[in-house]
Design an enzyme around this catalytic site. Structure first.
Site, mmCIF file in Angstrom:
data_model
loop_
_atom_site.group_PDB
_atom_site.id
_atom_site.type_symbol
_atom_site.label_atom_id
_atom_site.label_comp_id
_atom_site.label_asym_id
_atom_site.label_seq_id
_atom_site.Cartn_x
_atom_site.Cartn_y
_atom_site.Cartn_z
ATOM 1 C CG HIS A 1 -9.067 -10.496 -0.759
ATOM 2 N ND1 HIS A 1 -9.984 -10.684 -1.759
ATOM 3 C CD2 HIS A 1 -8.756 -9.158 -0.803
ATOM 4 C CE1 HIS A 1 -10.209 -9.546 -2.392
ATOM 5 N NE2 HIS A 1 -9.476 -8.612 -1.832
ATOM 6 C CG ASP A 2 -6.233 -6.501 -0.243
ATOM 7 O OD1 ASP A 2 -6.341 -7.217 -1.248
ATOM 8 O OD2 ASP A 2 -6.843 -5.417 -0.108
ATOM 9 N N GLY B 1 -11.710 0.017 5.446
ATOM 10 C CA GLY B 1 -11.105 -0.123 4.117
ATOM 11 C C GLY B 1 -12.188 -0.016 3.057
ATOM 12 N N GLY B 2 -13.046 0.957 3.209
ATOM 13 C CA GLY B 2 -14.235 1.082 2.351
ATOM 14 C C GLY B 2 -14.005 1.841 1.065
ATOM 15 N N GLY B 3 -12.731 2.138 0.735
ATOM 16 C CA GLY B 3 -12.445 2.836 -0.524
ATOM 17 C C GLY B 3 -13.091 4.209 -0.532
ATOM 18 C CG ASP C 1 -17.174 0.000 4.248
ATOM 19 O OD1 ASP C 1 -16.484 -1.043 4.358
ATOM 20 O OD2 ASP C 1 -17.604 0.422 3.155
ATOM 21 C CD1 TRP D 1 -1.920 -2.273 1.805
ATOM 22 C CD2 TRP D 1 -3.036 -1.216 0.197
ATOM 23 N NE1 TRP D 1 -2.947 -3.090 1.406
ATOM 24 C CE2 TRP D 1 -3.652 -2.465 0.429
ATOM 25 C CE3 TRP D 1 -3.569 -0.377 -0.779
ATOM 26 C CZ2 TRP D 1 -4.770 -2.889 -0.285
ATOM 27 C CZ3 TRP D 1 -4.680 -0.796 -1.485
ATOM 28 C CH2 TRP D 1 -5.262 -2.038 -1.235
HETATM 29 C C1 LIG Z 1 -9.277 -4.387 -2.002
HETATM 30 S S1 LIG Z 1 -9.729 -2.833 -1.411
HETATM 31 C C2 LIG Z 1 -11.407 -3.118 -0.926
HETATM 32 C C3 LIG Z 1 -12.207 -1.864 -0.974
HETATM 33 C C4 LIG Z 1 -13.682 -2.059 -0.619
HETATM 34 N N1 LIG Z 1 -13.866 -2.516 0.736
HETATM 35 C C5 LIG Z 1 -14.333 -2.990 -1.602
HETATM 36 O O1 LIG Z 1 -14.837 -4.055 -1.179
HETATM 37 O O2 LIG Z 1 -14.370 -2.676 -2.789
HETATM 38 C C6 LIG Z 1 -8.895 -2.753 0.171
HETATM 39 C C7 LIG Z 1 -9.009 -1.382 0.814
HETATM 40 O O3 LIG Z 1 -8.296 -1.424 2.063
HETATM 41 C C8 LIG Z 1 -7.633 -0.174 2.229
HETATM 42 N N2 LIG Z 1 -6.472 -0.378 3.112
HETATM 43 C C9 LIG Z 1 -5.407 -1.164 2.870
HETATM 44 N N3 LIG Z 1 -4.545 -1.119 3.899
HETATM 45 C C10 LIG Z 1 -5.081 -0.291 4.807
HETATM 46 C C11 LIG Z 1 -4.670 0.154 6.086
HETATM 47 N N4 LIG Z 1 -3.525 -0.276 6.638
HETATM 48 N N5 LIG Z 1 -5.459 1.018 6.757
HETATM 49 C C12 LIG Z 1 -6.628 1.478 6.193
HETATM 50 N N6 LIG Z 1 -7.089 1.054 4.997
HETATM 51 C C13 LIG Z 1 -6.318 0.196 4.308
HETATM 52 C C14 LIG Z 1 -7.224 0.218 0.831
HETATM 53 O O4 LIG Z 1 -6.995 1.592 0.720
HETATM 54 C C15 LIG Z 1 -8.389 -0.271 -0.007
HETATM 55 O O5 LIG Z 1 -9.335 0.730 -0.230
#
Ligand SMILES: C[S@@+](CC[C@H](N)C(=O)[O-])C[C@H]1O[C@@H](n2cnc3c(N)ncnc32)[C@H](O)[C@@H]1O
Length: 337
Positions: A237-238, A168-170, A166, A124
């Site tokens: 899953h990330d 990590g809600g983008g 939500d 990220w």
């Molecule tokens: C695969 S996207 C999923 C987005 C949304 N929830 C969806 O289902 O479409 C993962 C999200 O997690 C956020 N993210 C990743 N690492 C993060 C962190 N350490 N803290 C906050 N958000 C994070 C990213 O910015 C991204 O928007």
């Protein structure tokens, strides 16, 4: 594991040229033009005539473009489907954006990942360092939500809740749909700085800022407390198991004894090995593994992961989008660290 009945040729599963050229064609707009004579097309696309002929010959041989006797180039049905800008497909194939960047990294890093060599500690951070790339990723996520969000929003679960977080809600493509569909709901969206800024703007644009708060925070640290449910859609899953457990534990701590943690993920299975859904899921699994060190999980994997932080499964629904909706509650025992 059942085998597919139609066996592809070796070239079909080894060729790297076709997927790259199709992406380049989508990116320059070659597949989305109206039927156009070759010479005009080259001028319109701003590319050399001889290069265009090469591309067209290649794509016509694969049934993606057709050329009539007068040299007029058209997209076939397949070409139109690939370049359809109303779905997420074209965004996924844009070689100049986040998807292209991730595809290139996949090609470069796959062998190292399979051999267990060191990967980037935090993928990220690449997005944090490049706002344009980060915005392109958020756009891709919002476009992909068209595949799964509407069905999820209709689930009766949301009618039983007053507030949701939500995580990590983008840009808010799920949270804001939920708030629009369920007037009793208020919510908070927790994100990295770039998407959080975009989510705040989106809340204001949609007139939802009075019901939606946006918090910039790391999901691995303390989270806003007191919401009825903490949603993790396509987030776990990330992360590898260790990282996913940290995030799940933070969600479980924040929701308190009466709260719920709601996970939306594809669950890997072995029982439909040749279905389109399973082909997508296994490809996504490898992509996530190579790029993020994560991957899709089976139902048992998710169950065990949640149990490891004191969460027990209450409800599970399989959605037609191929995702599962899993509702977890905190078990009475203290959360293990
Ligand atoms: C695969 S996207 C999923 C987005 C949304 N929830 C969806 O289902 O479409 C993962 C999200 O997690 C956020 N993210 C990743 N690492 C993060 C962190 N350490 N803290 C906050 N958000 C994070 C990213 O910015 C991204 O928007």
């Amino acid at each position: 594991m059942p085998q597919s009945t139609s066996v592809p040729s070796p070239d079909q599963v080894t060729d790297l040229v076709t997927p790259v050229v199709v992406r380049v064609a989508v990116t320059i707009g070659l597949l989305s033009t109206e039927p156009t004579p070759m010479s005009q097309l080259a001028i319109g696309l701003g590319i050399d005539d001889s290069v265009l002929r090469r591309l067209v010959r290649f794509l016509a041989a694969r049934g993606i473009l057709s050329v009539d006797a007068n040299g007029v180039v058209s997209s076939t049905e397949l070409g139109r489907r690939i370049s359809d800008r109303t779905g997420s497909y074209a965004a996924r194939l844009d070689w100049s954006g986040a998807a292209g960047r991730m595809d290139r990294s996949f090609v470069e890093d796959c062998l190292a990942a399979v051999l267990g060599r060191q990967r980037r500690p935090d993928p990220w951070a690449v997005f944090d360092d490049d706002p344009v790339l980060s915005g392109s990723f958020d756009t891709l996520m919002s476009a992909r939500a068209a595949e799964w969000a509407d069905e999820l929003v209709e689930d009766p679960l949301w009618g039983r809740l007053g507030s949701i977080a939500d995580l990590g809600g983008g840009r808010g493509h799920l949270l804001y749909r939920l708030l629009q569909a369920w007037p009793q709901l208020t919510g908070v969206l927790v994100e990295r700085p770039g998407p959080a800024r975009a989510a705040q703007e989106e809340a204001e644009r949609l007139g939802l800022a009075d019901r939606a708060q946006v918090v910039t925070a790391d999901l691995r640290g303390p989270l806003p407390t007191g919401y009825d449910a903490y949603v993790l859609a396509h987030v776990l899953h990330d992360w590898n198991d260790e990282g996913a457990a940290v995030i799940l534990r933070r969600a479980a701590e924040a929701c308190g004894p009466g709260g719920r943690v709601v996970v939306v993920e594809r669950e890997l299975t072995d029982d439909q090995a040749s279905s389109a859904a399973e082909l997508n899921a296994t490809a996504q699994d490898l992509r996530l593994f190579v790029l993020f060190g994560g991957g899709e999980r089976t139902h048992d994997d998710l169950h065990a992961l949640a149990a490891s932080v004191g969460l027990s499964l209450e409800e599970r629904r399989r959605l037609t989008s191929g995702r599962s909706l899993l509702v977890f509650a905190r078990t009475p025992s203290p959360l293990r660290r």
